[in-house]
Design an enzyme around this catalytic site. Structure first.
Site, PDB file in Angstrom:
ATOM      1  N   ILE A  13       0.844  -1.204   0.000  1.00  0.00           N
ATOM      2  CA  ILE A  13       0.000   0.000   0.000  1.00  0.00           C
ATOM      3  C   ILE A  13       0.876   1.249   0.000  1.00  0.00           C
ATOM      4  N   LYS A  36      12.619  -0.478   6.053  1.00  0.00           N
ATOM      5  CA  LYS A  36      13.677  -1.379   6.531  1.00  0.00           C
ATOM      6  C   LYS A  36      14.013  -2.453   5.486  1.00  0.00           C
ATOM      7  N   THR A 131      -6.193  -1.124  10.398  1.00  0.00           N
ATOM      8  CA  THR A 131      -6.959  -2.212   9.772  1.00  0.00           C
ATOM      9  C   THR A 131      -8.312  -2.439  10.450  1.00  0.00           C
ATOM     10  N   ASP A 132      -9.249  -3.014   9.703  1.00  0.00           N
ATOM     11  CA  ASP A 132     -10.544  -3.394  10.297  1.00  0.00           C
ATOM     12  C   ASP A 132     -10.391  -4.596  11.235  1.00  0.00           C
ATOM     13  N   GLU A 133      -9.234  -5.304  11.137  1.00  0.00           N
ATOM     14  CA  GLU A 133      -9.084  -6.528  11.945  1.00  0.00           C
ATOM     15  C   GLU A 133      -9.021  -6.237  13.437  1.00  0.00           C
ATOM     16  N   TYR A 156      -1.232 -10.393  14.922  1.00  0.00           N
ATOM     17  CA  TYR A 156      -1.166  -9.221  14.028  1.00  0.00           C
ATOM     18  C   TYR A 156      -2.192  -8.174  14.443  1.00  0.00           C
ATOM     19  N   SER A 159      -1.504  -6.487  17.695  1.00  0.00           N
ATOM     20  CA  SER A 159      -0.407  -5.499  17.640  1.00  0.00           C
ATOM     21  C   SER A 159      -0.875  -4.215  16.968  1.00  0.00           C
ATOM     22  N   LYS A 160      -1.738  -4.340  15.955  1.00  0.00           N
ATOM     23  CA  LYS A 160      -2.273  -3.126  15.315  1.00  0.00           C
ATOM     24  C   LYS A 160      -3.215  -2.396  16.285  1.00  0.00           C
ATOM     25  N   ASN A 185      -9.807  -5.249   3.593  1.00  0.00           N
ATOM     26  CA  ASN A 185      -8.792  -5.936   2.761  1.00  0.00           C
ATOM     27  C   ASN A 185      -8.532  -5.206   1.451  1.00  0.00           C
ATOM     28  N   ARG A 220     -14.748 -11.365   3.618  1.00  0.00           N
ATOM     29  CA  ARG A 220     -13.915 -10.162   3.723  1.00  0.00           C
ATOM     30  C   ARG A 220     -14.560  -9.073   2.867  1.00  0.00           C
ATOM     31  N   ASP A 288      -8.023 -24.974   8.633  1.00  0.00           N
ATOM     32  CA  ASP A 288      -8.377 -23.567   8.845  1.00  0.00           C
ATOM     33  C   ASP A 288      -7.269 -22.819   9.587  1.00  0.00           C
ATOM     34  N   ARG A 289      -7.222 -21.504   9.382  1.00  0.00           N
ATOM     35  CA  ARG A 289      -6.325 -20.620  10.152  1.00  0.00           C
ATOM     36  C   ARG A 289      -6.819 -20.579  11.596  1.00  0.00           C
ATOM     37  N   GLY A 291      -8.084 -19.185  14.990  1.00  0.00           N
ATOM     38  CA  GLY A 291      -8.657 -17.871  15.336  1.00  0.00           C
ATOM     39  C   GLY A 291      -9.177 -17.101  14.133  1.00  0.00           C
TER      40      GLY A 291
HETATM   41  P1  NAD Z   1       3.368  -4.821   3.422  1.00  0.00           P
HETATM   42  O1  NAD Z   1       3.743  -5.991   4.266  1.00  0.00           O
HETATM   43  O2  NAD Z   1       3.189  -5.034   1.949  1.00  0.00           O
HETATM   44  O3  NAD Z   1       4.467  -3.668   3.584  1.00  0.00           O
HETATM   45  C1  NAD Z   1       4.991  -3.290   4.823  1.00  0.00           C
HETATM   46  C2  NAD Z   1       6.245  -2.456   4.579  1.00  0.00           C
HETATM   47  O4  NAD Z   1       6.741  -2.030   5.854  1.00  0.00           O
HETATM   48  C3  NAD Z   1       7.372  -3.244   3.898  1.00  0.00           C
HETATM   49  O5  NAD Z   1       7.933  -2.490   2.850  1.00  0.00           O
HETATM   50  C4  NAD Z   1       8.380  -3.463   5.023  1.00  0.00           C
HETATM   51  O6  NAD Z   1       9.727  -3.553   4.592  1.00  0.00           O
HETATM   52  C5  NAD Z   1       8.144  -2.231   5.886  1.00  0.00           C
HETATM   53  N1  NAD Z   1       8.586  -2.463   7.257  1.00  0.00           N
HETATM   54  C6  NAD Z   1       8.296  -3.526   8.064  1.00  0.00           C
HETATM   55  N2  NAD Z   1       8.909  -3.409   9.245  1.00  0.00           N
HETATM   56  C7  NAD Z   1       9.586  -2.221   9.217  1.00  0.00           C
HETATM   57  C8  NAD Z   1      10.399  -1.531  10.159  1.00  0.00           C
HETATM   58  N3  NAD Z   1      10.647  -2.034  11.384  1.00  0.00           N
HETATM   59  N4  NAD Z   1      10.942  -0.332   9.794  1.00  0.00           N
HETATM   60  C9  NAD Z   1      10.704   0.185   8.557  1.00  0.00           C
HETATM   61  N5  NAD Z   1       9.958  -0.435   7.626  1.00  0.00           N
HETATM   62  C10 NAD Z   1       9.389  -1.626   7.953  1.00  0.00           C
HETATM   63  O7  NAD Z   1       2.076  -4.208   4.077  1.00  0.00           O
HETATM   64  P2  NAD Z   1       0.797  -3.525   3.393  1.00  0.00           P
HETATM   65  O8  NAD Z   1      -0.173  -4.568   3.035  1.00  0.00           O
HETATM   66  O9  NAD Z   1       1.263  -2.548   2.386  1.00  0.00           O
HETATM   67  O10 NAD Z   1       0.202  -2.744   4.658  1.00  0.00           O
HETATM   68  C11 NAD Z   1       0.644  -1.432   4.968  1.00  0.00           C
HETATM   69  C12 NAD Z   1      -0.094  -0.940   6.197  1.00  0.00           C
HETATM   70  O11 NAD Z   1      -1.496  -0.943   5.946  1.00  0.00           O
HETATM   71  C13 NAD Z   1       0.117  -1.796   7.444  1.00  0.00           C
HETATM   72  O12 NAD Z   1       0.217  -0.944   8.551  1.00  0.00           O
HETATM   73  C14 NAD Z   1      -1.143  -2.657   7.509  1.00  0.00           C
HETATM   74  O13 NAD Z   1      -1.432  -2.994   8.843  1.00  0.00           O
HETATM   75  C15 NAD Z   1      -2.164  -1.689   6.944  1.00  0.00           C
HETATM   76  N6  NAD Z   1      -3.328  -2.314   6.280  1.00  0.00           N
HETATM   77  C16 NAD Z   1      -3.151  -3.257   5.310  1.00  0.00           C
HETATM   78  C17 NAD Z   1      -4.269  -3.771   4.659  1.00  0.00           C
HETATM   79  C18 NAD Z   1      -4.132  -4.802   3.559  1.00  0.00           C
HETATM   80  O14 NAD Z   1      -5.142  -5.344   3.112  1.00  0.00           O
HETATM   81  N7  NAD Z   1      -2.953  -5.093   3.075  1.00  0.00           N
HETATM   82  C19 NAD Z   1      -5.550  -3.346   5.019  1.00  0.00           C
HETATM   83  C20 NAD Z   1      -5.690  -2.389   6.038  1.00  0.00           C
HETATM   84  C21 NAD Z   1      -4.564  -1.867   6.647  1.00  0.00           C
HETATM   85  O1  DAU Z   2      -8.737  -6.763   6.750  1.00  0.00           O
HETATM   86  C1  DAU Z   2      -7.537  -6.059   6.545  1.00  0.00           C
HETATM   87  C2  DAU Z   2      -6.382  -7.034   6.590  1.00  0.00           C
HETATM   88  O2  DAU Z   2      -6.434  -7.782   5.373  1.00  0.00           O
HETATM   89  C3  DAU Z   2      -5.025  -6.353   6.724  1.00  0.00           C
HETATM   90  O3  DAU Z   2      -4.965  -5.690   7.948  1.00  0.00           O
HETATM   91  C4  DAU Z   2      -3.894  -7.383   6.634  1.00  0.00           C
HETATM   92  O4  DAU Z   2      -2.627  -6.733   6.654  1.00  0.00           O
HETATM   93  C5  DAU Z   2      -4.041  -8.145   5.333  1.00  0.00           C
HETATM   94  O5  DAU Z   2      -3.060  -9.161   5.265  1.00  0.00           O
HETATM   95  C6  DAU Z   2      -5.433  -8.760   5.215  1.00  0.00           C
HETATM   96  O6  DAU Z   2      -5.600  -9.793   6.216  1.00  0.00           O
HETATM   97  P1  DAU Z   2      -6.377 -11.155   5.876  1.00  0.00           P
HETATM   98  O7  DAU Z   2      -5.947 -12.178   6.829  1.00  0.00           O
HETATM   99  O8  DAU Z   2      -7.838 -10.917   5.732  1.00  0.00           O
HETATM  100  O9  DAU Z   2      -5.780 -11.401   4.400  1.00  0.00           O
HETATM  101  P2  DAU Z   2      -5.282 -12.743   3.680  1.00  0.00           P
HETATM  102  O10 DAU Z   2      -5.041 -12.372   2.256  1.00  0.00           O
HETATM  103  O11 DAU Z   2      -4.179 -13.412   4.410  1.00  0.00           O
HETATM  104  O12 DAU Z   2      -6.552 -13.684   3.768  1.00  0.00           O
HETATM  105  C7  DAU Z   2      -7.813 -13.291   3.219  1.00  0.00           C
HETATM  106  C8  DAU Z   2      -8.810 -14.394   3.509  1.00  0.00           C
HETATM  107  O13 DAU Z   2      -8.458 -15.546   2.735  1.00  0.00           O
HETATM  108  C9  DAU Z   2      -8.803 -14.857   4.952  1.00  0.00           C
HETATM  109  O14 DAU Z   2     -10.123 -15.197   5.332  1.00  0.00           O
HETATM  110  C10 DAU Z   2      -7.919 -16.104   4.949  1.00  0.00           C
HETATM  111  C11 DAU Z   2      -8.166 -16.680   3.568  1.00  0.00           C
HETATM  112  N1  DAU Z   2      -7.030 -17.371   2.938  1.00  0.00           N
HETATM  113  C12 DAU Z   2      -5.827 -16.724   2.891  1.00  0.00           C
HETATM  114  C13 DAU Z   2      -4.734 -17.315   2.282  1.00  0.00           C
HETATM  115  C14 DAU Z   2      -3.394 -16.625   2.241  1.00  0.00           C
HETATM  116  C15 DAU Z   2      -7.208 -18.623   2.368  1.00  0.00           C
HETATM  117  O15 DAU Z   2      -8.317 -19.186   2.376  1.00  0.00           O
HETATM  118  N2  DAU Z   2      -6.130 -19.187   1.750  1.00  0.00           N
HETATM  119  C16 DAU Z   2      -4.898 -18.619   1.695  1.00  0.00           C
HETATM  120  O16 DAU Z   2      -3.941 -19.226   1.135  1.00  0.00           O
END
Ligand code: NAD
Ligand code: DAU
Length: 351
Positions: A13, A36, A131-133, A156, A159-160, A185, A220, A288-289, A291
């Site tokens: 993002i 990092k 995040t919504d999580e 995760y 921690s958020k 998501n 999701r 299943d995952r 939790g």
């Molecule tokens: P990502 O894992 O793709 O990217 C995270 C980035 O943070 C990476 O480039 C990593 O190198 C950097 N990073 C990690 N630890 C670090 C540290 N200690 N110092 C400096 N940089 C560091 O994550 P993303 O999916 O782009 O998510 C970005 C943010 O958005 C996160 O805070 C996540 O919680 C939030 N978010 C993600 C989603 C989603 O669906 N992906 C949804 C809602 C919120």
């Molecule tokens: O809701 C926002 C969150 O969405 C962000 O805060 C997180 O950073 C981001 O990773 C994402 O979390 P999810 O756990 O929802 O995303 P993920 O893509 O891992 O999984 C989406 C759904 O799909 C979830 O219900 C688990 C399921 N899944 C995931 C994987 C990787 C599967 O069924 N199979 C898989 O291989």
């Protein structure tokens, strides 16, 4: 805001956000990307930005937990705001090994808040991307509002949640100007293929098994990353300081339906597998995952009503564009696969 520190700008993002500001928005200031470079970072996501915008984009490889590095950055950069994306972001990894999540997501956010507290003359906004999580899991009806109590399920999301609370507390206690956004998501270009949508696209393309956790009926809410980036920029510019904004796509989907849509889209765009087999045959229901939250849905009425934001992309059109992007950007995919993604896949699913 003229000089913004973006943390985690080489991730999914963060890199889309930097691209949005530089290539698509009216923003004319500059960006310092602090990352990092963990396994999830990818310098390729921004390889054109440094040459296209040499005066407006710079990169510093640093850990947000490194107090001296963060202090030095503030002293030397004349930055006036922080948009904080950096985090460990993958739920499955947090279940396997939570430590990095506690360190980066909680301690790292604390470090940045301390920097903002020590330099009130410099930092006019700290935007925290969350995040919504943090809200936990919903039953069959209802949606998370900004007022929903936090009830995180995974290391995760816990921690958020802790980081969100710290950001709010620093606003209340020290008057730090903050905004917080909690988003559902995301999907779209440049996402590391451990997450559901890019993982399924690449496995479908290559004819590998597609793992669906549990019964596949977990829900999701999906938002295209471009819409999320617009929302964050809207909150940073127009949001009330100290306030939280929910962001979502109004696109609730069962995982199994997302996966079958992707299989069908890849069949259409790349042609069927050998023997004319539809890619739906690759789907495997796996353990299943732990939790695993059952359902997420977001009430986004506040950001719509107060700031005028709403998503532009529908899930159908956004998914179609995303599948095409992963099929067309083979070089990006090959470089990602040559590194951490491949070892993660082997660890999870064997050769
Ligand atoms: P990502 O894992 O793709 O990217 C995270 C980035 O943070 C990476 O480039 C990593 O190198 C950097 N990073 C990690 N630890 C670090 C540290 N200690 N110092 C400096 N940089 C560091 O994550 P993303 O999916 O782009 O998510 C970005 C943010 O958005 C996160 O805070 C996540 O919680 C939030 N978010 C993600 C989603 C989603 O669906 N992906 C949804 C809602 C919120
Ligand atoms: O809701 C926002 C969150 O969405 C962000 O805060 C997180 O950073 C981001 O990773 C994402 O979390 P999810 O756990 O929802 O995303 P993920 O893509 O891992 O999984 C989406 C759904 O799909 C979830 O219900 C688990 C399921 N899944 C995931 C994987 C990787 C599967 O069924 N199979 C898989 O291989």
């Amino acid at each position: 805001m003229e000089k913004i520190i973006v943390t985690g700008g080489c991730g999914f993002i963060g890199s889309n956000f930097i691209r949005h500001l530089l290539y698509e928005s009216a923003f004319s200031g500059s960006i310092i990307n602090i990352d990092k470079m963990t396994y999830a970072a990818n310098a390729d996501n921004l390889k054109d930005a440094a040459s296209d915008f040499p005066d407006r984009y710079s990169f510093v490889c640093a850990d947000i937990c490194d107090n001296a590095a963060m202090e030095n950055l503030i002293q030397t950069s004349s930055a006036d705001s922080i948009c904080h994306f950096a985090a460990e972001s993958h739920v499955d990894r947090s279940i396997a090994d939570p430590e990095a999540f506690i360190r980066t997501n909680i301690m790292g956010t604390y470090r940045l808040l301390e920097i903002a507290r020590k330099h009130p003359d410099r930092i006019s906004l700290f935007h925290h991307v969350s995040t919504d999580e943090v809200f936990g899991s919903l039953g069959a009806v209802g949606a998370f509002a900004e007022t929903t109590p936090y009830d995180p399920s995974s290391p995760y999301s816990a921690s958020k949640a802790a980081s969100d609370h710290l950001v709010s507390a620093y606003h209340r206690t020290y008057g730090i100007p903050v905004t917080i956004s909690n988003c559902s998501n995301n999907y779209g270009p440049y996402q590391f293929p451990e997450k559901l949508i890019p993982l399924v696209i690449l496995n479908a393309k290559e004819g590998r098994p597609i793992p669906v956790y549990g019964d596949g009926k977990n829900i999701r809410d999906w938002l295209h990353v471009a819409d999320h980036c617009r929302a964050i920029w809207t909150v940073m510019n127009k949001g009330i300081r100290g306030r939280t904004y929910n962001i979502g796509g109004n696109a609730e989907m069962r995982n199994i339906d997302v996966v079958t849509m992707i299989c069908d889209a890849v069949d259409r765009m790349a042609g069927p597998l050998d023997g004319n087999r539809p890619r739906r045959n690759l789907i495997r229901f796996v353990t299943d995952r732990p939790g695993h939250d059952r359902r997420y849905a977001m009430d986004c009425s506040r950001i719509g009503r107060e700031l005028g934001w709403k998503p532009k992309e529908s899930f159908e059109t956004g998914l179609e564009k995303t599948v095409r992007w992963y099929l067309e950007n083979e070089e990006w995919v090959e470089r990602v696969k040559s590194g951490e993604y491949l070892s993660w896949m082997k660890q999870q699913y064997g050769d």
